[in-house]
Scaffold this motif. Structure first.
Motif, short mmCIF file in Angstrom:
data_model
loop_
_atom_site.label_atom_id
_atom_site.label_comp_id
_atom_site.label_asym_id
_atom_site.label_seq_id
_atom_site.Cartn_x
_atom_site.Cartn_y
_atom_site.Cartn_z
N LEU A 68 0.81 -1.21 0.00
CA LEU A 68 0.00 0.00 0.00
C LEU A 68 0.85 1.27 0.00
CD1 LEU A 68 -2.70 -1.08 2.61
CD2 LEU A 68 -2.86 -1.13 0.11
N GLY A 69 2.14 1.15 0.23
CA GLY A 69 3.02 2.30 0.28
C GLY A 69 3.25 2.90 -1.09
N ALA A 70 3.55 4.19 -1.08
CA ALA A 70 3.85 4.88 -2.34
C ALA A 70 4.94 5.91 -2.06
CB ALA A 70 2.60 5.55 -2.88
N ASP A 71 5.77 6.14 -3.04
CA ASP A 71 6.85 7.10 -2.91
C ASP A 71 6.50 8.32 -3.75
OD1 ASP A 71 9.21 8.31 -2.25
OD2 ASP A 71 10.40 7.20 -3.73
N PHE A 72 5.64 9.18 -3.20
CA PHE A 72 5.19 10.34 -3.96
C PHE A 72 5.46 11.66 -3.25
CE2 PHE A 72 1.70 8.98 -1.29
CZ PHE A 72 1.28 10.16 -0.71
N TRP A 73 6.00 11.61 -2.04
CA TRP A 73 6.19 12.84 -1.26
C TRP A 73 7.34 13.65 -1.83
CZ3 TRP A 73 2.83 13.99 2.60
CH2 TRP A 73 3.09 15.14 3.33
N PRO A 74 7.12 14.91 -2.15
CA PRO A 74 8.21 15.75 -2.68
C PRO A 74 9.33 15.88 -1.65
CG PRO A 74 6.08 16.83 -2.96
CD PRO A 74 5.86 15.63 -2.09
N GLU A 75 10.57 15.77 -2.12
CA GLU A 75 11.71 15.79 -1.20
C GLU A 75 11.87 17.14 -0.51
OE1 GLU A 75 15.36 14.29 -2.76
OE2 GLU A 75 14.36 12.67 -3.81
N ASP A 76 11.42 18.23 -1.14
CA ASP A 76 11.62 19.55 -0.56
C ASP A 76 10.49 19.94 0.41
OD1 ASP A 76 9.79 19.69 -2.63
OD2 ASP A 76 10.35 21.74 -3.19
N GLU A 77 9.55 19.04 0.69
CA GLU A 77 8.47 19.32 1.64
C GLU A 77 8.56 18.38 2.82
OE1 GLU A 77 4.53 19.43 0.07
OE2 GLU A 77 5.10 20.67 -1.64
N THR A 78 8.33 18.94 4.00
CA THR A 78 8.35 18.13 5.22
C THR A 78 6.91 17.85 5.64
OG1 THR A 78 8.29 20.03 6.71
CG2 THR A 78 10.48 19.29 5.96
N ALA A 79 6.77 16.95 6.58
CA ALA A 79 5.44 16.67 7.13
C ALA A 79 4.88 17.91 7.80
CB ALA A 79 5.51 15.51 8.11
N ASP A 80 5.75 18.73 8.39
CA ASP A 80 5.30 19.98 9.01
C ASP A 80 4.72 20.93 7.96
OD1 ASP A 80 6.04 19.16 11.56
OD2 ASP A 80 8.04 20.07 11.42
N ASP A 81 5.31 20.94 6.75
CA ASP A 81 4.79 21.79 5.68
C ASP A 81 3.36 21.41 5.31
OD1 ASP A 81 7.19 23.18 5.53
OD2 ASP A 81 7.98 21.91 3.91
N ILE A 82 3.12 20.12 5.15
CA ILE A 82 1.78 19.68 4.76
C ILE A 82 0.78 19.93 5.89
CG2 ILE A 82 2.02 17.25 5.41
CD1 ILE A 82 0.06 18.53 2.40
N ASN A 83 1.21 19.73 7.13
CA ASN A 83 0.33 19.99 8.27
C ASN A 83 -0.02 21.47 8.35
OD1 ASN A 83 0.14 17.33 9.08
ND2 ASN A 83 1.91 17.46 10.44
N ALA A 84 0.95 22.34 8.11
CA ALA A 84 0.70 23.79 8.13
C ALA A 84 -0.26 24.16 7.00
CB ALA A 84 2.01 24.55 8.00
N TYR A 85 -0.07 23.56 5.83
CA TYR A 85 -0.96 23.83 4.70
C TYR A 85 -2.40 23.41 5.03
CZ TYR A 85 -3.24 23.23 0.20
OH TYR A 85 -4.13 23.28 -0.83
N LEU A 86 -2.57 22.22 5.57
CA LEU A 86 -3.91 21.74 5.92
C LEU A 86 -4.56 22.63 6.97
CD1 LEU A 86 -3.28 17.89 6.03
CD2 LEU A 86 -4.58 19.18 4.32
N GLU A 87 -3.78 23.04 7.95
CA GLU A 87 -4.32 23.92 9.00
C GLU A 87 -4.78 25.25 8.40
OE1 GLU A 87 -2.80 26.07 13.11
OE2 GLU A 87 -1.76 24.29 12.38
N GLN A 88 -3.98 25.80 7.47
CA GLN A 88 -4.35 27.06 6.83
C GLN A 88 -5.62 26.89 5.99
OE1 GLN A 88 -2.96 30.10 7.31
NE2 GLN A 88 -4.72 30.81 6.12
N GLN A 89 -5.74 25.78 5.27
CA GLN A 89 -6.94 25.52 4.47
C GLN A 89 -8.18 25.42 5.35
OE1 GLN A 89 -7.19 25.61 1.08
NE2 GLN A 89 -5.11 26.39 1.33
N ARG A 90 -8.04 24.78 6.48
CA ARG A 90 -9.17 24.66 7.42
C ARG A 90 -9.59 26.02 7.95
NH1 ARG A 90 -6.48 19.41 9.97
NH2 ARG A 90 -7.34 17.90 8.50
N ARG A 91 -8.62 26.86 8.21
CA ARG A 91 -8.95 28.23 8.67
C ARG A 91 -9.68 29.00 7.57
NH1 ARG A 91 -3.31 29.33 10.92
NH2 ARG A 91 -3.40 28.32 12.92
N ASN A 92 -9.19 28.84 6.33
CA ASN A 92 -9.82 29.55 5.21
C ASN A 92 -11.26 29.09 4.98
OD1 ASN A 92 -7.42 30.87 4.83
ND2 ASN A 92 -6.76 29.61 3.11
#
Length: 93
Positions: A68-92
């Motif tokens: 079920l694993g996939a190697d699609f995560w961009p190397e220049d993005e961290t898990a913190d980046d995606i979490n911050a993005y999701l949090e911002q989208q929820r606020r919006n």
């Protein structure tokens, strides 16, 4: 008979035979479409056993979770980046 239906019948009677046949064809297609929706809706909401659903959907059995694993995560993005993005989208929203 409603006034609206009586008006439609009067209008249909002024049509040519060919136009009446075309109208019948359109009404028939509409009714078939509506019936298909009703039947599909009935099947969707019908209670089914889990085994029957698995068989009908041909759900594969996963024996190895690593498949079920996939190697699609961009190397220049961290898990913190995606979490911050999701949090911002929820606020919006």
């Amino acid at each position: 008979m409603t006034t609206e239906l009586a008006t439609v019948i009067r209008a249909v009677r002024t049509l040519s035979h060919r136009e009446k046949l075309e109208l019948l064809q359109i009404i028939s297609q509409d009714l078939q479409h509506d019936l298909a929706l009703v039947e599909g809706n009935t099947r969707f909401w019908a209670t089914q056993r889990l085994d029957d659903l698995i068989h009908a959907q041909q759900t594969p059995i996963i024996g190895d979770v690593s498949r079920l694993g996939a190697d699609f995560w961009p190397e220049d993005e961290t898990a913190d980046d995606i979490n911050a993005y999701l949090e911002q989208q929820r606020r919006n929203d």
